[in-house]
Enzyme design. Sequence first.
Site, mmCIF file in Angstrom:
data_model
loop_
_atom_site.group_PDB
_atom_site.id
_atom_site.type_symbol
_atom_site.label_atom_id
_atom_site.label_comp_id
_atom_site.label_asym_id
_atom_site.label_seq_id
_atom_site.Cartn_x
_atom_site.Cartn_y
_atom_site.Cartn_z
ATOM 1 N N HIS A 94 0.837 -1.206 0.000
ATOM 2 C CA HIS A 94 0.000 0.000 0.000
ATOM 3 C C HIS A 94 0.871 1.255 0.000
ATOM 4 O O HIS A 94 2.048 1.205 0.333
ATOM 5 C CB HIS A 94 -0.915 0.033 1.231
ATOM 6 C CG HIS A 94 -2.081 -0.909 1.127
ATOM 7 N ND1 HIS A 94 -1.996 -2.225 1.490
ATOM 8 C CD2 HIS A 94 -3.354 -0.713 0.681
ATOM 9 C CE1 HIS A 94 -3.168 -2.812 1.280
ATOM 10 N NE2 HIS A 94 -4.004 -1.926 0.795
ATOM 11 N N LYS A 132 -0.671 5.053 4.499
ATOM 12 C CA LYS A 132 -1.554 4.132 5.222
ATOM 13 C C LYS A 132 -1.148 4.049 6.695
ATOM 14 O O LYS A 132 0.021 3.855 7.013
ATOM 15 C CB LYS A 132 -1.527 2.741 4.563
ATOM 16 C CG LYS A 132 -2.531 1.784 5.161
ATOM 17 C CD LYS A 132 -2.825 0.605 4.261
ATOM 18 C CE LYS A 132 -3.794 -0.376 4.889
ATOM 19 N NZ LYS A 132 -5.102 0.209 5.242
HETATM 20 N N1 LIG Z 1 -12.772 -1.060 2.984
HETATM 21 C C1 LIG Z 1 -12.258 -0.582 1.853
HETATM 22 O O1 LIG Z 1 -12.668 -0.946 0.731
HETATM 23 C C2 LIG Z 1 -11.196 0.462 1.939
HETATM 24 C C3 LIG Z 1 -10.799 0.899 3.171
HETATM 25 N N2 LIG Z 1 -9.918 1.924 3.284
HETATM 26 C C4 LIG Z 1 -9.702 2.396 4.646
HETATM 27 O O2 LIG Z 1 -10.436 3.601 4.791
HETATM 28 C C5 LIG Z 1 -9.798 4.484 5.701
HETATM 29 C C6 LIG Z 1 -9.597 5.839 5.050
HETATM 30 O O3 LIG Z 1 -8.750 5.714 3.952
HETATM 31 P P1 LIG Z 1 -8.284 7.002 3.100
HETATM 32 O O4 LIG Z 1 -9.459 7.787 2.650
HETATM 33 O O5 LIG Z 1 -7.314 6.492 2.121
HETATM 34 O O6 LIG Z 1 -7.521 7.825 4.228
HETATM 35 P P2 LIG Z 1 -7.268 9.404 4.303
HETATM 36 O O7 LIG Z 1 -6.223 9.609 5.343
HETATM 37 O O8 LIG Z 1 -7.058 9.962 2.947
HETATM 38 O O9 LIG Z 1 -8.663 9.964 4.863
HETATM 39 C C7 LIG Z 1 -9.113 9.815 6.181
HETATM 40 C C8 LIG Z 1 -9.827 11.088 6.580
HETATM 41 O O10 LIG Z 1 -10.458 10.919 7.843
HETATM 42 C C9 LIG Z 1 -10.379 12.163 8.491
HETATM 43 N N3 LIG Z 1 -10.683 12.053 9.918
HETATM 44 C C10 LIG Z 1 -9.835 12.119 10.993
HETATM 45 N N4 LIG Z 1 -10.560 12.032 12.123
HETATM 46 C C11 LIG Z 1 -11.869 11.955 11.773
HETATM 47 C C12 LIG Z 1 -13.091 11.874 12.494
HETATM 48 N N5 LIG Z 1 -13.106 11.890 13.840
HETATM 49 N N6 LIG Z 1 -14.250 11.759 11.803
HETATM 50 C C13 LIG Z 1 -14.255 11.760 10.453
HETATM 51 N N7 LIG Z 1 -13.124 11.862 9.719
HETATM 52 C C14 LIG Z 1 -11.948 11.952 10.371
HETATM 53 C C15 LIG Z 1 -8.965 12.653 8.189
HETATM 54 O O11 LIG Z 1 -8.869 14.034 8.418
HETATM 55 C C16 LIG Z 1 -8.873 12.288 6.705
HETATM 56 O O12 LIG Z 1 -9.356 13.322 5.896
HETATM 57 C C17 LIG Z 1 -8.506 3.758 6.114
HETATM 58 O O13 LIG Z 1 -8.750 3.085 7.327
HETATM 59 C C18 LIG Z 1 -8.280 2.754 4.994
HETATM 60 O O14 LIG Z 1 -7.572 1.619 5.415
HETATM 61 C C19 LIG Z 1 -9.363 2.526 2.207
HETATM 62 C C20 LIG Z 1 -9.687 2.103 0.951
HETATM 63 C C21 LIG Z 1 -10.629 1.035 0.713
HETATM 64 O O1 LIG Z 2 -5.663 2.143 3.210
HETATM 65 C C1 LIG Z 2 -5.942 1.801 2.040
HETATM 66 O O2 LIG Z 2 -5.652 2.489 1.065
HETATM 67 C C2 LIG Z 2 -6.684 0.549 1.844
HETATM 68 N N1 LIG Z 2 -7.135 -0.051 2.895
HETATM 69 C C3 LIG Z 2 -7.934 -1.227 2.929
HETATM 70 C C4 LIG Z 2 -7.225 -2.307 3.718
HETATM 71 O O3 LIG Z 2 -6.626 -1.995 4.760
HETATM 72 O O4 LIG Z 2 -7.315 -3.475 3.332
HETATM 73 C C5 LIG Z 2 -8.420 -1.652 1.578
HETATM 74 C C6 LIG Z 2 -7.522 -1.330 0.423
HETATM 75 O O5 LIG Z 2 -6.532 -2.308 0.323
HETATM 76 C C7 LIG Z 2 -6.945 0.061 0.477
#
Ligand SMILES: NC(=O)C1=CN([C@@H]2O[C@H](COP(=O)(O)OP(=O)(O)OC[C@H]3O[C@@H](n4cnc5c(N)ncnc54)[C@H](O)[C@@H]3O)[C@@H](O)[C@H]2O)C=CC1
Ligand SMILES: O=C(O)C1=N[C@H](C(=O)O)C[C@H](O)C1
Length: 233
Positions: free
Chosen positions: A130, A134
């Site tokens: 990743h 992350k």
């Molecule tokens: N399940 C899935 O398909 C996927 C899961 N993810 C997960 O999603 C999460 C976010 O990923 P990204 O958008 O890439 O991260 P990112 O860091 O770009 O965005 C996270 C956002 O959450 C905000 N944040 C901080 N505290 C907060 C609060 N109390 N309430 C609401 N927002 C708050 C941050 O300021 C930031 O803007 C990670 O845990 C990642 O692992 C990411 C991609 C796919």
């Molecule tokens: O943080 C990410 O970017 C992603 N997080 C998810 C994970 O922890 O599996 C899903 C995806 O791989 C992207």
Amino acid sequence: MKIALLGYGKMGKAIEEIALLRGHQIVIKTSDEDGYDITQADVAIDFSVPKAAFFNIAKCLKHGVPVISGTTGWLDNYENIVSICKEENGAFIYASNFSLGVNIFFELNKNLAKIMSQLKQYNVSIEEIHHTQKLDAPSGTAITLAEGIISEHSEYSKWLLNESKEKAIPINAKRIDSVPGTHIIDYSSITDSIQLTHTAHNRQGFALGAIIAAEWILDKKGIFTMKDVLNIG
Ligand SMILES: NC(=O)C1=CN([C@@H]2O[C@H](COP(=O)(O)OP(=O)(O)OC[C@H]3O[C@@H](n4cnc5c(N)ncnc54)[C@H](O)[C@@H]3O)[C@@H](O)[C@H]2O)C=CC1
Ligand SMILES: O=C(O)C1=N[C@H](C(=O)O)C[C@H](O)C1
């Protein structure tokens, strides 16, 4: 539908783009835990940070708003959310990965593990790659893959991060530039290797899956998974 985006980072922005194209309205976008009225939304989508997810999800459930969470790294609190969801007669879906491709990959992983369980000469390992921003390791997806193997393969009972031990699946986590998410399952023997790989080319698959889950959950009550939404496996 009226969507609340809890977390407006990389994923929040990718979800907004696809949600608008599908005719939905974004009524809340927040990167904070307070300062908004969640009851304005028909559904909430949480892609925030590990330390915020529990609070965000619980708040939605306590206000009767169905919630989808893709945030990883908070699952020590999953059973608490299940209890709150039941108490409030709410609706909730968590998925470590919302993309169609990865959910197919999850099924392939379990089928392969069932076959490999008979073949003790092969050792399994998982690699996840990743982007460098992350926060958590291993990825939620890698943990789901490891749990899928453990459920089908009698040789394995746990996973370990960047470490090899008997009965444990090593998960090797790499952080490289802007990689959206790559997962590799490797079975190796002295003579050969078998690998299954999923490569995300961008974040659109995760975002579309989360919106499909939000559309699906609107008229439901209970705790669901992407298997329920996609009807696969
Ligand atoms: N399940 C899935 O398909 C996927 C899961 N993810 C997960 O999603 C999460 C976010 O990923 P990204 O958008 O890439 O991260 P990112 O860091 O770009 O965005 C996270 C956002 O959450 C905000 N944040 C901080 N505290 C907060 C609060 N109390 N309430 C609401 N927002 C708050 C941050 O300021 C930031 O803007 C990670 O845990 C990642 O692992 C990411 C991609 C796919
Ligand atoms: O943080 C990410 O970017 C992603 N997080 C998810 C994970 O922890 O599996 C899903 C995806 O791989 C992207």
